[in-house]
Design a protein around this motif. Structure first.
Motif, PDB file in Angstrom:
ATOM      1  N   THR A  25      77.014  16.795 -25.555  1.00 17.79           N
ATOM      2  CA  THR A  25      77.877  17.432 -24.553  1.00 17.79           C
ATOM      3  C   THR A  25      79.268  17.593 -25.136  1.00 17.79           C
ATOM      4  O   THR A  25      79.863  16.621 -25.617  1.00 17.79           O
ATOM      5  N   GLU A  26      79.771  18.816 -25.119  1.00 12.80           N
ATOM      6  CA  GLU A  26      81.137  19.101 -25.581  1.00 12.80           C
ATOM      7  C   GLU A  26      81.706  20.203 -24.697  1.00 12.80           C
ATOM      8  O   GLU A  26      81.089  21.265 -24.552  1.00 12.80           O
ATOM      9  N   GLY A  27      82.877  19.944 -24.103  1.00 14.31           N
ATOM     10  CA  GLY A  27      83.498  20.959 -23.260  1.00 14.31           C
ATOM     11  C   GLY A  27      82.610  21.319 -22.083  1.00 14.31           C
ATOM     12  O   GLY A  27      82.160  20.454 -21.318  1.00 14.31           O
ATOM     13  N   ASN A  28      82.309  22.616 -21.948  1.00 13.05           N
ATOM     14  CA  ASN A  28      81.538  23.102 -20.811  1.00 13.05           C
ATOM     15  C   ASN A  28      80.055  23.282 -21.121  1.00 13.05           C
ATOM     16  O   ASN A  28      79.355  23.971 -20.382  1.00 13.05           O
ATOM     17  N   TRP A  29      79.590  22.696 -22.196  1.00 14.99           N
ATOM     18  CA  TRP A  29      78.167  22.873 -22.510  1.00 14.99           C
ATOM     19  C   TRP A  29      77.480  21.566 -22.856  1.00 14.99           C
ATOM     20  O   TRP A  29      78.078  20.636 -23.374  1.00 14.99           O
ATOM     21  N   THR A  30      76.189  21.519 -22.542  1.00 16.09           N
ATOM     22  CA  THR A  30      75.324  20.380 -22.837  1.00 16.09           C
ATOM     23  C   THR A  30      73.992  20.906 -23.350  1.00 16.09           C
ATOM     24  O   THR A  30      73.400  21.811 -22.746  1.00 16.09           O
ATOM     25  N   ILE A  31      73.548  20.355 -24.462  1.00 17.10           N
ATOM     26  CA  ILE A  31      72.225  20.708 -24.985  1.00 17.10           C
ATOM     27  C   ILE A  31      71.401  19.438 -25.128  1.00 17.10           C
ATOM     28  O   ILE A  31      71.862  18.442 -25.688  1.00 17.10           O
ATOM     29  N   HIS A  32      70.183  19.497 -24.600  1.00 17.89           N
ATOM     30  CA  HIS A  32      69.257  18.371 -24.676  1.00 17.89           C
ATOM     31  C   HIS A  32      68.209  18.651 -25.751  1.00 17.89           C
ATOM     32  O   HIS A  32      67.593  19.724 -25.764  1.00 17.89           O
ATOM     33  N   LEU A  33      68.013  17.684 -26.647  1.00 21.24           N
ATOM     34  CA  LEU A  33      66.855  17.710 -27.531  1.00 21.24           C
ATOM     35  C   LEU A  33      65.713  17.061 -26.755  1.00 21.24           C
ATOM     36  O   LEU A  33      65.737  15.861 -26.484  1.00 21.24           O
ATOM     37  N   GLY A  34      64.726  17.868 -26.366  1.00 17.86           N
ATOM     38  CA  GLY A  34      63.644  17.314 -25.569  1.00 17.86           C
ATOM     39  C   GLY A  34      62.817  18.386 -24.901  1.00 17.86           C
ATOM     40  O   GLY A  34      63.019  19.592 -25.098  1.00 17.86           O
ATOM     41  N   ASP A  35      61.882  17.949 -24.115  1.00 19.98           N
ATOM     42  CA  ASP A  35      60.932  18.796 -23.394  1.00 19.98           C
ATOM     43  C   ASP A  35      61.656  19.511 -22.259  1.00 19.98           C
ATOM     44  O   ASP A  35      62.263  18.867 -21.394  1.00 19.98           O
ATOM     45  N   CYS A  36      61.581  20.844 -22.227  1.00 23.74           N
ATOM     46  CA  CYS A  36      62.328  21.614 -21.229  1.00 23.74           C
ATOM     47  C   CYS A  36      61.875  21.300 -19.804  1.00 23.74           C
ATOM     48  O   CYS A  36      62.671  21.387 -18.856  1.00 23.74           O
ATOM     49  N   VAL A  37      60.600  20.943 -19.607  1.00 17.62           N
ATOM     50  CA  VAL A  37      60.132  20.603 -18.265  1.00 17.62           C
ATOM     51  C   VAL A  37      60.810  19.323 -17.792  1.00 17.62           C
ATOM     52  O   VAL A  37      61.283  19.231 -16.648  1.00 17.62           O
ATOM     53  N   GLU A  38      60.898  18.325 -18.672  1.00 18.98           N
ATOM     54  CA  GLU A  38      61.555  17.076 -18.298  1.00 18.98           C
ATOM     55  C   GLU A  38      63.049  17.283 -18.081  1.00 18.98           C
ATOM     56  O   GLU A  38      63.643  16.692 -17.175  1.00 18.98           O
ATOM     57  N   VAL A  39      63.668  18.125 -18.919  1.00 22.97           N
ATOM     58  CA  VAL A  39      65.095  18.419 -18.741  1.00 22.97           C
ATOM     59  C   VAL A  39      65.317  19.128 -17.407  1.00 22.97           C
ATOM     60  O   VAL A  39      66.237  18.793 -16.646  1.00 22.97           O
ATOM     61  N   ALA A  40      64.475  20.103 -17.090  1.00 24.58           N
ATOM     62  CA  ALA A  40      64.611  20.846 -15.829  1.00 24.58           C
ATOM     63  C   ALA A  40      64.392  19.938 -14.626  1.00 24.58           C
ATOM     64  O   ALA A  40      65.044  20.100 -13.583  1.00 24.58           O
ATOM     65  N   ARG A  41      63.493  18.975 -14.750  1.00 19.24           N
ATOM     66  CA  ARG A  41      63.222  18.053 -13.642  1.00 19.24           C
ATOM     67  C   ARG A  41      64.446  17.202 -13.300  1.00 19.24           C
ATOM     68  O   ARG A  41      64.580  16.730 -12.164  1.00 19.24           O
ATOM     69  N   ALA A  42      65.312  16.996 -14.283  1.00 21.89           N
ATOM     70  CA  ALA A  42      66.508  16.179 -14.052  1.00 21.89           C
ATOM     71  C   ALA A  42      67.649  16.990 -13.434  1.00 21.89           C
ATOM     72  O   ALA A  42      68.667  16.410 -13.036  1.00 21.89           O
ATOM     73  N   LEU A  43      67.510  18.307 -13.338  1.00 21.55           N
ATOM     74  CA  LEU A  43      68.558  19.137 -12.744  1.00 21.55           C
ATOM     75  C   LEU A  43      68.543  18.966 -11.227  1.00 21.55           C
ATOM     76  O   LEU A  43      67.473  18.950 -10.607  1.00 21.55           O
ATOM     77  N   PRO A  44      69.711  18.862 -10.592  1.00 17.08           N
ATOM     78  CA  PRO A  44      69.758  18.732  -9.126  1.00 17.08           C
ATOM     79  C   PRO A  44      69.221  19.982  -8.427  1.00 17.08           C
ATOM     80  O   PRO A  44      69.226  21.083  -8.983  1.00 17.08           O
ATOM     81  N   ASP A  45      68.739  19.812  -7.221  1.00 15.47           N
ATOM     82  CA  ASP A  45      68.282  20.950  -6.423  1.00 15.47           C
ATOM     83  C   ASP A  45      69.423  21.948  -6.240  1.00 15.47           C
ATOM     84  O   ASP A  45      70.587  21.572  -6.049  1.00 15.47           O
ATOM     85  N   ASN A  46      69.087  23.244  -6.296  1.00 16.52           N
ATOM     86  CA  ASN A  46      70.033  24.333  -6.001  1.00 16.52           C
ATOM     87  C   ASN A  46      71.325  24.223  -6.816  1.00 16.52           C
ATOM     88  O   ASN A  46      72.415  24.518  -6.319  1.00 16.52           O
ATOM     89  N   SER A  47      71.206  23.812  -8.085  1.00 11.25           N
ATOM     90  CA  SER A  47      72.403  23.605  -8.903  1.00 11.25           C
ATOM     91  C   SER A  47      72.660  24.742  -9.889  1.00 11.25           C
ATOM     92  O   SER A  47      73.773  24.867 -10.403  1.00 11.25           O
ATOM     93  N   LEU A  48      71.664  25.566 -10.166  1.00  8.47           N
ATOM     94  CA  LEU A  48      71.803  26.611 -11.177  1.00  8.47           C
ATOM     95  C   LEU A  48      72.229  27.935 -10.543  1.00  8.47           C
ATOM     96  O   LEU A  48      71.766  28.311  -9.457  1.00  8.47           O
ATOM     97  N   HIS A  49      73.089  28.666 -11.282  1.00  8.62           N
ATOM     98  CA  HIS A  49      73.517  29.988 -10.829  1.00  8.62           C
ATOM     99  C   HIS A  49      72.760  31.112 -11.535  1.00  8.62           C
ATOM    100  O   HIS A  49      72.588  32.194 -10.975  1.00  8.62           O
ATOM    101  N   PHE A  50      72.334  30.851 -12.747  1.00  7.79           N
ATOM    102  CA  PHE A  50      71.637  31.895 -13.506  1.00  7.79           C
ATOM    103  C   PHE A  50      70.853  31.225 -14.635  1.00  7.79           C
ATOM    104  O   PHE A  50      71.226  30.166 -15.145  1.00  7.79           O
TER     105      PHE A  50
END
Length: 733
Positions: A447-472
């Motif tokens: 994580t640096e500034g306004n961005w975060t990149i996860h090394l990992g499975d995208c399904v597991e990363v997406a599961r950790a995102l809060p409900d209704n948190s993404l704009h695009f």
């Protein structure tokens, strides 16, 4: 175990066991390694034993057959049937030999030529003795063997050489065992190099998974120590090769000097023209001793002249009766026949002739396997003397000997590769362990500034995102294309078929729907995919774009819009050599000619009211720009407008990285998001979507499974700035 973890577990390409849950005690007359292999094969139910000559395949298959419930049919090469009966008596296993389909015993042996006399439904088990012989038969016979026993619960294939210089032989065995069709194996694990070699090779990232798959149904060893056992008496004696090149004094080619053959037809002619010289040379060697001698030839004329030149020699040729062939081969084994003259294609498989330590090849074919098998009739474990092999060729036969030597080197390399890759897995399987792990799964976050990149499975990363948190969300999804980027089962691009890919992708879409704000959009970049005769049965195009749309709709998304992105068909033709794009196809049959396949940017919308509207001013979004973006076809996308990607490509990658063009991302992000919005890319790759997000003042979160791409993405996002970086001048150009 969660539903997703269960899916990943079942996604692994491993053939499950289908044999005995409890294995009875094994005959203690077998060596320890033989006992463990038999136990493993009984647990497997459908298995292959690739054990070198003299390691006891016959006692192992007989012990396996003894414990299989119901009747077992053993198919063996000619004359090996009687040998199997004798071997059974030695180990206390009663074996009935039958030639006519009639049988009363529980274990029945016959030769391959008599298979049609038997009803496969009468047997719960079948053994292919010297199973590599099936490729010596025509395609219909091979298919008959595979189809006849396709429902037989217990199947065992035994051979010394599953693939001396050809991986396709492994495909033959997998198909017979019901593990996988040969064409599926090629599509899954191999790529065709094309060109003059026309060779298949294992995909870079498929190396470990291929051998792991093979080890789920086969065990291979050249000697007991390959599996961690003591070699003991299993040591081969010296093999002494004697090469004789017969001079040709009177060339019949019209040239002043003998000319080496360069084609198959020229080699056959050269052999026919030098029969007398080669036969005389061989006869002088054989007649100079009273020891048993095995003489191999390829032509009937060679065979006939050899018998005339060697007193007491017995000939076995293809036209002989089955009874004569069997009688002669058994007579040679018993010592009543001193010299046997025959062809490798007739007697080169299965027979144990350790009593003989001298053989001669009166000429060679181009088949290394036939040469190897013929030599191993005498040079095998149990042989106590050095084995002398005389190879007699004519100087006009060309590079036939060097060709065999080259194939031998290839075979040795492949055998070493197979043993090296299978050693730990086979040894672990024999002792009930799991063997070494498949691809290691890593997690890391930057994580640096306004961005975060996860090394990992995208399904597991997406599961950790809060409900209704993404704009695009904007990304290029992968598709079923095994081992092009990694061998990880978590890799969505690493799927055996479309159904598995869509099931895997569905887990992500479900999380995208949950995490996306109502009224906001997901854009994915894709293309329709060509089909091929080899993988799909027909040349055509499949509607991958439509399949993805329907998959999103299934989870509740609305099909919002799409734009077609033009691609140069000439560039595509040069890269893919697709038949439909070749100009010469116009002259051959233009009904097979087609247009190039464009890219698409498809946008799906989550139902509901958008609480944070995306609004623009005429200055921010002039009419000219709107007209360009609103066009159903974008003709002006520069295919080279991408981030630098070469440093992220690994040696084993089968496909070049194809990052999404930055201008495509900019247009979508400008139209469907506000500065400060949170943008998500589940397939970050080298960071194209993140780069544009940072460049345009958005926040970004991404997921990437492959470390080399993850590290390159972090470098690329560090190079981006929150300044607009000439955005409007580029987007309105």
């Amino acid at each position: 175990m969660s539903d997703y973890e269960s899916f990943l577990h079942h996604k692994a390409i491993i053939d499950p066991p289908s044999g005995l849950d409890v294995v009875p005690p094994i005959n203690d007359a077998l060596f320890p390694f033989q006992c463990d292999i038999v136990k493993w094969a009984l647990r497997r139910g459908r298995a292959a034993i690739f054990a070198d000559c003299g390691l006891g395949k016959t006692p192992m298959q007989l012990e396996w057959a003894r414990h299989v419930p119901g009747k077992v049919l053993i198919l063996a090469p000619l004359a090996v049937s009687a040998q199997t009966v004798r071997e059974g008596a030695k180990f206390g296993v009663e074996v009935e030999q039958s030639r006519n389909g009639k049988h009363s015993g529980r274990i029945v042996v016959t030769n391959y030529e008599m298979m049609h006399m038997f009803n496969p439904a009468d047997f719960t088990g079948v053994v292919l003795d010297e199973s590599s012989i099936i490729k010596a038969y025509d395609g219909s016979t091979r298919t008959q063997i595979i189809e006849s026993f396709g429902r037989t619960p217990f199947r065992l294939a035994c051979t010394a050489t599953p693939a001396p210089n050809d991986y396709m032989e492994l495909g033959n065995h997998a198909e017979f065992l019901g593990v996988m069709k040969r064409a599926e194996m090629l599509s899954m694990f191999f790529v065709h190099d094309g060109g003059d070699t026309s060779q298949w090779r294992i995909k870079g990232h498929a190396q470990q998974e291929f051998w792991r798959w093979v080890c789920s149904w086969a065990v291979m060893l050249r000697k007991p120590s390959d599996l961690g056992y003591d070699d003991g008496a299993f040591k081969l004696p010296e093999l002494v090769m004697h090469e004789t090149v017969v001079k040709v004094d009177e060339p019949t080619t019209g040239f002043l000097f003998p000319v080496e053959a360069s084609t198959l037809q020229e080699r056959i002619r050269a052999r026919r023209d030098t029969i007398e010289e080669r036969v005389a040379n061989c006869a002088s060697i054989v007649n100079a001793t009273d020891k048993p001698f095995l003489v191999w030839c390829n032509l009937n004329d060679e065979s006939a002249r050899l018998v005339k030149s060697i007193p007491g020699a017995v000939e076995v040729k293809g036209a002989d009766s089955e009874a004569h062939k069997e009688s002669a081969m058994i007579g040679f084994a018993a010592g009543t026949v001193r010299v046997l003259v025959t062809k490798p294609s007739i007697a080169g498989f299965g027979m144990n002739w350790q009593h003989c330590a001298d053989m001669a090849f009166v000429g060679l074919s181009d088949s290394y396997e036939q040469f190897y098998q013929a030599v191993r009739r005498c040079w095998r474990f149990g042989q106590t003397r050095s084995v002398n092999v005389h190879v007699i060729t004519a100087e006009t036969e060309g590079a036939v000997v060097s060709n065999i030597k080259r194939k031998e080197a290839d075979a040795m390399k492949m055998a070493e590769e197979m043993v090296e890759n299978m050693h730990d897995l086979n040894a672990a399987a024999l002792h009930g362990a799991q063997g070494r792990d498949q691809t290691t799964y890593e997690r890391e976050t930057t994580t640096e500034g306004n961005w975060t990149i996860h090394l990992g499975d995208c399904v597991e990363v997406a599961r950790a995102l809060p409900d209704n948190s993404l704009h695009f969300s904007v990304f290029s999804p992968p598709f079923a294309s095994l081992y092009t980027y990694s061998a990880n089962d978590r890799d969505m691009g690493n799927c055996a078929d479309d159904d598995t890919f869509f099931d895997h992708f569905g887990y992500l879409i479900k999380e995208l729907y949950r995490a996306m704000q109502p009224g906001r959009n997901v854009s994915f970049h894709c293309m329709n995919l060509p089909t091929s005769k080899q993988n799909h049965g027909v040349i055509g195009i499949r509607d991958f774009r439509g399949d993805l749309i329907r998959l999103f709709q299934k989870e509740g998304f609305i099909f919002h819009s799409e734009v077609c992105i033009w691609k140069d068909p000439v560039t595509a033709m040069q890269r893919t050599k697709a038949l439909g794009l070749l100009h010469k196809q116009i002259k051959k049959d233009s009904c097979m000619s087609r247009q190039g396949i464009p890219d698409y940017l498809v946008t799906m919308r989550k139902p509901g009211e958008n609480a944070e509207r995306v609004s623009h001013t005429p200055e921010d979004f002039p009419v000219e720009l709107w007209q360009k973006i609103a066009s159903p076809v974008w003709m002006d996308i520069n295919p080279s407008d991408t981030l630098q990607f070469r440093s992220a490509r690994e040696h084993d990658d089968e496909r070049h990285i194809c990052p999404l063009q930055l201008e495509v991302i900019r247009r979508a992000m400008h139209l469907w998001s506000n500065p400060g919005d949170l943008v998500f890319s589940p397939f970050t790759g080298i960071g194209s979507e993140g780069f544009v997000s940072v460049e345009m003042g958005r926040r970004f979160v991404g997921a990437e499974l492959k470390r080399s791409y993850y590290e390159q993405a972090c470098r690329n996002l560090r190079n981006a700035t929150t300044a607009q970086h000439g955005l409007f001048s580029e987007i309105s150009a």
